[in-house]
Design a protein around this motif. Structure first.
Motif, mmCIF file in Angstrom:
data_model
loop_
_atom_site.group_PDB
_atom_site.id
_atom_site.type_symbol
_atom_site.label_atom_id
_atom_site.label_comp_id
_atom_site.label_asym_id
_atom_site.label_seq_id
_atom_site.Cartn_x
_atom_site.Cartn_y
_atom_site.Cartn_z
ATOM 1 N N LYS A 48 0.847 -1.206 0.000
ATOM 2 C CA LYS A 48 0.000 0.000 0.000
ATOM 3 C C LYS A 48 0.876 1.247 0.000
ATOM 4 O O LYS A 48 0.582 2.227 -0.677
ATOM 5 C CB LYS A 48 -0.918 0.002 1.235
ATOM 6 N N GLU A 61 -5.428 -1.307 7.390
ATOM 7 C CA GLU A 61 -5.660 -2.132 6.203
ATOM 8 C C GLU A 61 -5.917 -3.584 6.572
ATOM 9 O O GLU A 61 -5.189 -4.176 7.388
ATOM 10 C CB GLU A 61 -4.426 -2.055 5.300
ATOM 11 N N ASP A 62 -6.936 -4.147 5.961
ATOM 12 C CA ASP A 62 -7.181 -5.598 5.996
ATOM 13 C C ASP A 62 -7.312 -6.175 7.403
ATOM 14 O O ASP A 62 -6.747 -7.232 7.726
ATOM 15 C CB ASP A 62 -6.115 -6.329 5.166
ATOM 16 N N ASP A 100 -10.300 -0.167 3.619
ATOM 17 C CA ASP A 100 -11.272 -1.161 3.141
ATOM 18 C C ASP A 100 -12.699 -0.659 3.307
ATOM 19 O O ASP A 100 -13.577 -1.036 2.540
ATOM 20 C CB ASP A 100 -11.078 -2.487 3.884
HETATM 21 MG MG LIG Z 1 -7.617 -4.046 1.743
#
Ligand SMILES: [Mg+2]
Ligand SMILES: NC(=O)C1=CN([C@@H]2O[C@H](COP(=O)(O)OP(=O)(O)OC[C@H]3O[C@@H](n4cnc5c(N)ncnc54)[C@H](O)[C@@H]3O)[C@@H](O)[C@H]2O)C=CC1
Ligand SMILES: CC(=O)C(=O)O
Length: 558
Positions: free
Chosen positions: A171, A242-243, A266
């Motif tokens: 990212k 993230e995630d 997300d």
């Molecule tokens: Mg993601």
């Protein structure tokens, strides 16, 4: 065996510091000045020449994963060169350093491991968070951005423990390549809270904490401590999440969003890029935003994050809030979610249907299906964030096409193995009527003499510009107004009306596109009263802030 002693030949530090290293790019004068005399072959190459050589070496790699590993090694040797190669070939290499190949790199992390990049924070040693950040030797003004992941829901491939560091690395690479965020001012972070993946726990080479995920109060305390420490040591940093798993992702944002400069990609980034695609589609389809009907297949972090932003867009376009909420249907594993669905999660509740409303709908005992919902609702937009490959069948696409003139069909699950439908099938089954966007790069589709360019509705088309705008404005938080401004700026860059045109700008233009998005975000931050810096000319301030991959004196490389 002989031990190494203090007389082991030393490698000059500058050659092992990827931010300063230029390898064969050091001039003779620089070599003398930096203590590199005799430590490099005599030839001096320009950055352009080095980039061409690196690109050739890259082409010789036998698979996408090998290319990812090669590029990561380059990243660890010479960041300027790495970013030069990446920006020179952005559309080609984005799928290698980011989605979808980054998924493979994460799965293979402990086996492909060469050297560490980033900061590894362990839930077993929460007292070490400050100490770990201190090893970076960076001051309070020195960090613009930290991307962290606890890796519970990596892309669509689930829990990958410490391997999730690579999603933070990927990212950040996109932030720099796509929007010129300075790579010396960013930090990738793994929040290692354990893993529930048996295969990792049993793998002798696994490099993360070898225990199940810690949950509950200890997890929350660890996250809070991370937020407190990161934001007190680096008060200017945007904290990108993230995630994470769906309930943690949402809870962290809701609990801490007012107190820390948090961004959940997300939920918010994906919501905003999908809103951008929807804004483009609305121009083509003619049904106003306030009248859109949205079916979400896969009501997790991304799906409900998108639903929230599309619902808000309907409200801004004149729909009442209740009405707009009622124009969203969520489907998850139990089928269509209704108020009597057991195990309904709190963030799904606002959209759960009244059971009496759907009492007459076909239900095979396993719940109300996607196909039945599409037939009954006649939605204008169908969104896939389920990780279920092939869930958008021919029957589903045909039902969408019967119900509305220009159906918007968005199979957004990543990576490729999880996509709900292939764009070529969606175009064919809808006889060219569907307006399509997917989460990964796909080639254009030919149908009936028309070339359809398929938009990549990946948050990578939006978050780099959003982040840069947040950094340039010094915004104290990421507001809904900034997200909306980013979505409008992205949508404003395309004319989706031409036959086969894409709903979103192409990745080839990502740097320019990110600059436009960042400018709109700076202006929105100022308007919303959260900017701590208010440049007289937002566009100029953004362009000046964009880091370029050039050596030291800034002169263009040969
Ligand atoms: Mg993601
Ligand atoms: N294009 C983009 O920019 C983005 C795409 N995504 C993709 O969206 C997908 C979901 O990601 P997250 O929301 O983070 O994961 P998540 O785990 O939070 O959500 C997935 C949801 O799908 C549901 N689901 C699973 N099997 C199902 C089935 N058979 N029928 C109906 N629902 C089912 C799950 O119960 C869960 O609620 C991933 O593939 C991810 O790569 C996520 C973020 C950004
Ligand atoms: C693109 C992204 O953030 C995801 O698939 O999770």
């Amino acid at each position: 065996m002989a031990e190494h002693t203090a007389r082991t030949p030393a490698t000059p530090g500058v050659l092992t510091d990827p931010l300063r290293n230029r390898g064969a790019g050091f001039t003779q004068a620089e070599r003398d000045e930096l203590g590199l005399t005799g430590r490099l072959p005599s030839g001096v190459l320009g950055l352009g020449q080095q980039a061409r050589r690196a690109y050739q070496q890259l082409q010789a790699q036998g698979s996408d994963l090998a290319k990812n590993v090669y590029l990561e090694q380059l990243h660890d040797r010479n960041e300027t060169l790495y970013f030069r190669v990446l920006t020179d070939h952005l559309a080609e290499l984005l799928p290698i350093v980011y989605d979808p190949t980054v998924g493979e790199a994460i799965e293979r992390y402990s086996h492909e491991y060469r050297r560490p990049r980033g900061v590894f924070l362990s839930i077993d040693r929460p007292d070490d968070i400050g100490k770990a950040f201190a090893t970076l030797q960076l001051g309070p003004e020195d960090v613009d951005l930290i991307v962290c992941s606890d890796a519970e829901q990596i892309l669509g491939i689930g829990d990958w423990g410490v391997g999730g560091i690579q999603i933070a690395v990927g990212k950040l690479a996109v932030y720099t390549a796509a929007a010129g965020v300075d790579p010396a001012r960013v930090v990738p972070v793994s929040l290692d809270v354990g893993t529930d993946r048996e295969a990792l726990l049993k793998d002798p080479l696994y490099l993360g904490n070898r225990h199940p995920r810690v949950r509950g109060a200890a997890y929350d305390a660890f996250i809070e401590r991370y937020l407190r420490t990161a934001s007190s040591m680096f008060p200017r940093a945007l904290l990108h999440f993230e995630d994470f798993g769906p309930s943690n992702a949402r809870r962290i944002l809701v609990t801490h969003g007012d107190d820390y400069r948090i961004f959940n990609d997300d939920m918010q980034g994906t919501g905003a890029i999908t809103l951008a695609a929807a804004l483009s589609a609305v121009e083509v389809g003619g049904v106003p935003m306030r009248e859109q009907k949205l079916v979400v297949f896969g009501a997790g972090t991304a799906g409900v994050g998108i639903a929230d932003q599309l619902r808000d867009a309907m409200v801004r376009d004149g729909a009442g809030r209740r009405q707009a909420t009622a124009q969203v249907w969520l489907i998850d594993k139990p089928g269509l979610l209704t108020r009597d669905t057991s195990g309904l999660r709190d963030f799904q509740q606002p959209y759960a249907r009244d059971p009496s409303e759907v009492a007459g709908w076909a239900n095979d005992g396993g719940g109300i299906s996607l196909l039945e919902t599409v037939k009954q609702v006649q939605p204008t937009i169908l969104l896939g964030t389920s990780t279920v490959q092939g869930a958008f069948t021919r029957e589903v696409v045909e039902a969408m096409t019967e119900g509305t003139e220009r159906p918007v069909i968005l199979p957004l699950s990543n990576p490729t193995s999880r996509i709900e439908a292939r764009p070529a099938d969606v175009i064919a089954w809808s006889r060219g009527k569907a307006l399509v966007a997917v989460g990964i790069p796909v080639p254009p589709v030919e149908h009936d003499g028309v070339t359809y360019r398929i938009a990549q509705a990946n948050n990578a088309l939006l978050y780099p510009g959003l982040g840069l705008g947040t950094i340039v404005s010094g915004a104290s938080k990421v507001t809904d107004g900034m997200l909306l401004a980013a979505a409008r700026a992205v949508a404003g860059q395309v004319d989706a009306g031409a036959p086969g045109a894409s709903l979103l700008p192409p990745v080839e233009n990502l740097r320019e596109s990110s600059a436009i998005t960042a400018t709109a975000v700076v202006e929105a931050a100022v308007d919303e009263g959260v900017a701590t810096r208010k440049p007289a000319d937002a566009g100029q301030a953004v362009r000046q802030a964009m880091w370029e991959p050039v050596y030291g004196d800034g002169s263009p490389a040969p």
